[in-house]
Write a protein that holds these residues in place. Structure first.
Motif, PDB file in Angstrom:
ATOM      1  N   ALA A 193       0.853  -1.195   0.000  1.00 17.07           N
ATOM      2  CA  ALA A 193       0.000   0.000   0.000  1.00 17.07           C
ATOM      3  C   ALA A 193       0.888   1.244   0.000  1.00 17.07           C
ATOM      4  N   ALA A 194       2.075   1.122   0.620  1.00 16.70           N
ATOM      5  CA  ALA A 194       3.010   2.255   0.641  1.00 16.70           C
ATOM      6  C   ALA A 194       3.381   2.652  -0.788  1.00 16.70           C
ATOM      7  N   GLY A 195       3.700   1.649  -1.618  1.00 18.16           N
ATOM      8  CA  GLY A 195       4.036   1.924  -3.019  1.00 18.16           C
ATOM      9  C   GLY A 195       2.859   2.547  -3.744  1.00 18.16           C
ATOM     10  N   ALA A 196       1.657   2.044  -3.464  1.00 19.45           N
ATOM     11  CA  ALA A 196       0.457   2.568  -4.126  1.00 19.45           C
ATOM     12  C   ALA A 196       0.225   4.030  -3.734  1.00 19.45           C
ATOM     13  N   LEU A 197       0.459   4.349  -2.466  1.00 12.43           N
ATOM     14  CA  LEU A 197       0.263   5.737  -2.015  1.00 12.43           C
ATOM     15  C   LEU A 197       1.306   6.657  -2.657  1.00 12.43           C
ATOM     16  N   ASN A 198       2.556   6.179  -2.710  1.00 17.04           N
ATOM     17  CA  ASN A 198       3.585   6.991  -3.386  1.00 17.04           C
ATOM     18  C   ASN A 198       3.187   7.246  -4.842  1.00 17.04           C
ATOM     19  N   ASP A 199       2.724   6.196  -5.514  1.00 19.66           N
ATOM     20  CA  ASP A 199       2.360   6.326  -6.941  1.00 19.66           C
ATOM     21  C   ASP A 199       1.220   7.327  -7.140  1.00 19.66           C
ATOM     22  N   PRO A 237     -17.526   8.680  -6.759  1.00 19.12           N
ATOM     23  CA  PRO A 237     -16.910   8.100  -7.955  1.00 19.12           C
ATOM     24  C   PRO A 237     -15.437   8.503  -8.150  1.00 19.12           C
ATOM     25  N   HIS A 238     -15.056   9.653  -7.608  1.00 16.58           N
ATOM     26  CA  HIS A 238     -13.687  10.138  -7.886  1.00 16.58           C
ATOM     27  C   HIS A 238     -12.721   9.590  -6.832  1.00 16.58           C
ATOM     28  N   THR A 239     -12.748   8.252  -6.726  1.00 16.24           N
ATOM     29  CA  THR A 239     -12.025   7.578  -5.652  1.00 16.24           C
ATOM     30  C   THR A 239     -10.939   6.670  -6.203  1.00 16.24           C
ATOM     31  N   ILE A 240      -9.825   6.647  -5.497  1.00 18.74           N
ATOM     32  CA  ILE A 240      -8.757   5.671  -5.782  1.00 18.74           C
ATOM     33  C   ILE A 240      -8.597   4.828  -4.515  1.00 18.74           C
ATOM     34  N   LEU A 241      -8.792   3.539  -4.668  1.00 18.83           N
ATOM     35  CA  LEU A 241      -8.615   2.614  -3.547  1.00 18.83           C
ATOM     36  C   LEU A 241      -7.173   2.136  -3.539  1.00 18.83           C
ATOM     37  N   VAL A 242      -6.595   2.142  -2.351  1.00 18.64           N
ATOM     38  CA  VAL A 242      -5.221   1.685  -2.179  1.00 18.64           C
ATOM     39  C   VAL A 242      -5.269   0.542  -1.181  1.00 18.64           C
ATOM     40  N   SER A 243      -4.618  -0.562  -1.496  1.00 16.97           N
ATOM     41  CA  SER A 243      -4.642  -1.657  -0.528  1.00 16.97           C
ATOM     42  C   SER A 243      -3.418  -2.553  -0.720  1.00 16.97           C
ATOM     43  N   SER A 244      -3.360  -3.615   0.094  1.00 13.81           N
ATOM     44  CA  SER A 244      -2.217  -4.518  -0.023  1.00 13.81           C
ATOM     45  C   SER A 244      -2.570  -5.857   0.602  1.00 13.81           C
ATOM     46  N   TYR A 245      -1.632  -6.775   0.497  1.00 12.96           N
ATOM     47  CA  TYR A 245      -1.806  -8.110   1.084  1.00 12.96           C
ATOM     48  C   TYR A 245      -0.941  -8.241   2.342  1.00 12.96           C
ATOM     49  N   SER A 246      -0.402  -7.099   2.821  1.00 15.45           N
ATOM     50  CA  SER A 246       0.477  -7.115   3.993  1.00 15.45           C
ATOM     51  C   SER A 246      -0.237  -7.647   5.221  1.00 15.45           C
ATOM     52  N   LYS A 247      -1.483  -7.234   5.409  1.00 15.89           N
ATOM     53  CA  LYS A 247      -2.214  -7.619   6.622  1.00 15.89           C
ATOM     54  C   LYS A 247      -3.226  -8.719   6.307  1.00 15.89           C
ATOM     55  N   GLU A 248      -3.920  -8.605   5.169  1.00 17.57           N
ATOM     56  CA  GLU A 248      -4.986  -9.596   4.933  1.00 17.57           C
ATOM     57  C   GLU A 248      -4.440 -10.977   4.609  1.00 17.57           C
ATOM     58  N   LEU A 249      -3.186 -11.056   4.104  1.00 13.35           N
ATOM     59  CA  LEU A 249      -2.559 -12.372   3.918  1.00 13.35           C
ATOM     60  C   LEU A 249      -1.303 -12.512   4.791  1.00 13.35           C
ATOM     61  N   SER A 250      -1.057 -11.537   5.663  1.00 15.57           N
ATOM     62  CA  SER A 250       0.156 -11.535   6.513  1.00 15.57           C
ATOM     63  C   SER A 250       1.423 -11.633   5.661  1.00 15.57           C
ATOM     64  N   LEU A 251       1.500 -10.843   4.594  1.00 18.61           N
ATOM     65  CA  LEU A 251       2.659 -10.886   3.687  1.00 18.61           C
ATOM     66  C   LEU A 251       3.408  -9.552   3.674  1.00 18.61           C
ATOM     67  N   ALA A 252       3.471  -8.892   4.840  1.00 21.16           N
ATOM     68  CA  ALA A 252       4.012  -7.522   4.875  1.00 21.16           C
ATOM     69  C   ALA A 252       5.422  -7.412   4.263  1.00 21.16           C
ATOM     70  N   GLU A 256       6.730  -9.219   1.963  1.00 21.14           N
ATOM     71  CA  GLU A 256       6.806  -9.597   0.536  1.00 21.14           C
ATOM     72  C   GLU A 256       6.490  -8.428  -0.386  1.00 21.14           C
ATOM     73  N   ARG A 257       5.945  -7.346   0.174  1.00 21.37           N
ATOM     74  CA  ARG A 257       5.738  -6.078  -0.515  1.00 21.37           C
ATOM     75  C   ARG A 257       4.873  -6.192  -1.774  1.00 21.37           C
ATOM     76  N   ILE A 258       3.604  -6.510  -1.548  1.00 21.13           N
ATOM     77  CA  ILE A 258       2.695  -6.542  -2.691  1.00 21.13           C
ATOM     78  C   ILE A 258       1.362  -5.865  -2.339  1.00 21.13           C
ATOM     79  N   GLY A 259       0.924  -5.008  -3.243  1.00 27.79           N
ATOM     80  CA  GLY A 259      -0.323  -4.272  -3.052  1.00 27.79           C
ATOM     81  C   GLY A 259      -0.823  -3.787  -4.401  1.00 27.79           C
ATOM     82  N   TYR A 260      -1.767  -2.878  -4.371  1.00 31.21           N
ATOM     83  CA  TYR A 260      -2.310  -2.353  -5.639  1.00 31.21           C
ATOM     84  C   TYR A 260      -3.034  -1.041  -5.390  1.00 31.21           C
ATOM     85  N   LEU A 261      -3.299  -0.339  -6.476  1.00 31.61           N
ATOM     86  CA  LEU A 261      -4.252   0.762  -6.428  1.00 31.61           C
ATOM     87  C   LEU A 261      -5.268   0.523  -7.525  1.00 31.61           C
TER      88      LEU A 261
END
Ligand code: PLP
Length: 392
Positions: free
Chosen positions: A105-111, A232-247, A249-254
């Motif tokens: 999610a950190a990468g997604a927020l930076n982007d 509607p003018h929303t960007i969702l940012v999330s990751s698998y750090s907490k929901e899959l306990s993969l903090a 491994e650094r994977i998320g999305y926007l």
């Protein structure tokens, strides 16, 4: 000074945090790690679901597995899998082109901040807020401003309306919230949406909502409403750090709402920013999460710990709002100076983070991503710390 002046300020802040961790490490070396009650880190200790290792083994055993660069926004079939899952969850049809795979999610927020913010423009966020926002805004050249939540740590719509101004470009929310555990309701989001729409009209430029939701799957008695349904003018940012306990491994999305103003341009700019920062999100873990859509950690473990921690702290006389999600408790410091109280807790070998770091002096944060036993054995220390500052 050989480094940039503004970077020197960030290095100084980072060194304060590092000092806090070093002091914790020193206590562990002296007293033994098992005798120090470390509630300071938001690093998930619940193991990933068993499906993760199975998927990983399958991938590693596949001789055609590539370790090359992936397309910068992510593998097309991975973006497709995430888009389909989001579509089901939010009741909206998503094109994979509006999903960018990121380094957490950190990468997604930076982007997304890099994509949306001109230097000096404002990101407005409710406080208390996640400390990382200072860093992401720094990287994007944005000015981070805060608007205070209400006493229950929910959105104060009146205040938000007054605090938005002509340089507000992004309203940034985080629900379930770190550090408070609050989940914003459908009504709150609807109210926020009205305010953002009116302010966008008034100032003649679109204000985007960025919703940071890495704790979406860790909830207790509340559902996390869809932000996409609210505005509607929303960007969702999330990751698998907490929901899959993969903090680590650094994977998320926007994901950009398909009806957001200039949606394709926004997603395209975020993809270019992604190239600049990290080239692409880690390839192997992209492939893994494509096969793990809809799988998440056992949140009942966190619920059990939340209940235990709340019961013990309440018994010791601490005041707090019971978290609705995430894995943090944000009690009121029994004395106004939260840093001083953190030091009192440290004397009891309890490590916590002062509220001042989250823009909320007078509180402190406890992460219950710790074993149950750590929670149970810490209660005597919490009790003694309370008695020291509030004798009798
Ligand atoms: N947003 C919030 C609210 C967080 O608590 C965190 C990490 O703790 C992040 C973003 C960054 O998460 P990630 O590990 O997915 O980069």
């Amino acid at each position: 000074m050989t480094i940039a002046d503004n970077m020197a300020v960030m290095v100084e802040k980072a060194s304060m945090i590092r000092k806090m961790f070093e002091e914790g490490a020193k206590l562990k070396a002296i007293h033994g790690a098992e005798n120090v009650f470390d509630f300071s880190l938001g690093n998930p200790d619940v193991p990933p679901p068993p499906e993760f290792k199975k998927v990983l083994r399958e991938l590693v055993n596949d001789d055609t597995l590539s370790h090359g660069y992936t397309p910068s926004p992510g593998y097309p079939h991975v973006r497709q899998a995430v888009a389909e899952h989001l579509g089901k969850e939010h009741g909206i049809e998503f094109a994979p082109e509006l999903v960018i795979m990121t380094v957490g999610a950190a990468g997604a927020l930076n982007d997304i901040l890099k994509a949306l913010i001109n230097p000096g423009e404002q990101v407005l966020t409710p406080s208390p807020y996640f400390v990382g926002y200072n860093q992401y805004c720094f990287v994007a050249g944005a000015s981070l401003e805060t608007t205070a939540c209400d006493a229950k740590f929910h959105l104060d719509l009146g205040k938000i309306e007054g605090d938005i101004n002509e340089s507000t470009r992004v309203f940034l929310i985080n629900s379930p919230n770190n550090p408070t555990g609050a989940i914003y309701s459908t009504e709150e989001l609807a109210g926020l949406s009205d305010i953002l729409e009116k302010a966008s009209q008034k100032f003649g430029r679109r204000i985007y909502l960025v919703s940071d939701e890495p704790y979406r799957k860790i909830t207790y008695d509340a559902e996390v409403p869809s932000v996409f349904q609210a505005y509607p003018h929303t960007i969702l940012v999330s990751s698998y750090s907490k929901e899959l306990s993969l903090a680590g491994e650094r994977i998320g999305y926007l994901a950009v709402h398909p009806e957001a103003e200039a949606a394709e341009l926004v997603a395209g700019a975020a993809a270019v920013a992604n190239t600049m920062y990290c080239v692409n999100a880690p390839s192997l873990i992209q492939l893994a999460i494509a096969k793990l859509q809809g799988v998440s950690v056992d949140a009942s473990i966190y619920r059990r710990r939340r209940d235990k921690l709340c019961a013990g702290l309440s018994e010791a006389g601490y005041e707090f709002n019971v978290p609705e999600g995430a894995f943090y408790l944000f009690p009121k410091s029994p004395i106004p100076d939260d840093v001083e109280f953190i030091n009192r807790l440290k004397e009891e070998l309890i490590l916590a983070v002062p509220g001042v770091g989250f823009g909320a002096p007078g509180y402190f944060r406890l992460s219950y991503a710790v074993p149950d036993d750590t929670i149970t054995r810490s209660f005597a220390g919490f009790q003694r710390a309370m008695e020291k500052v509030k004798p009798g």
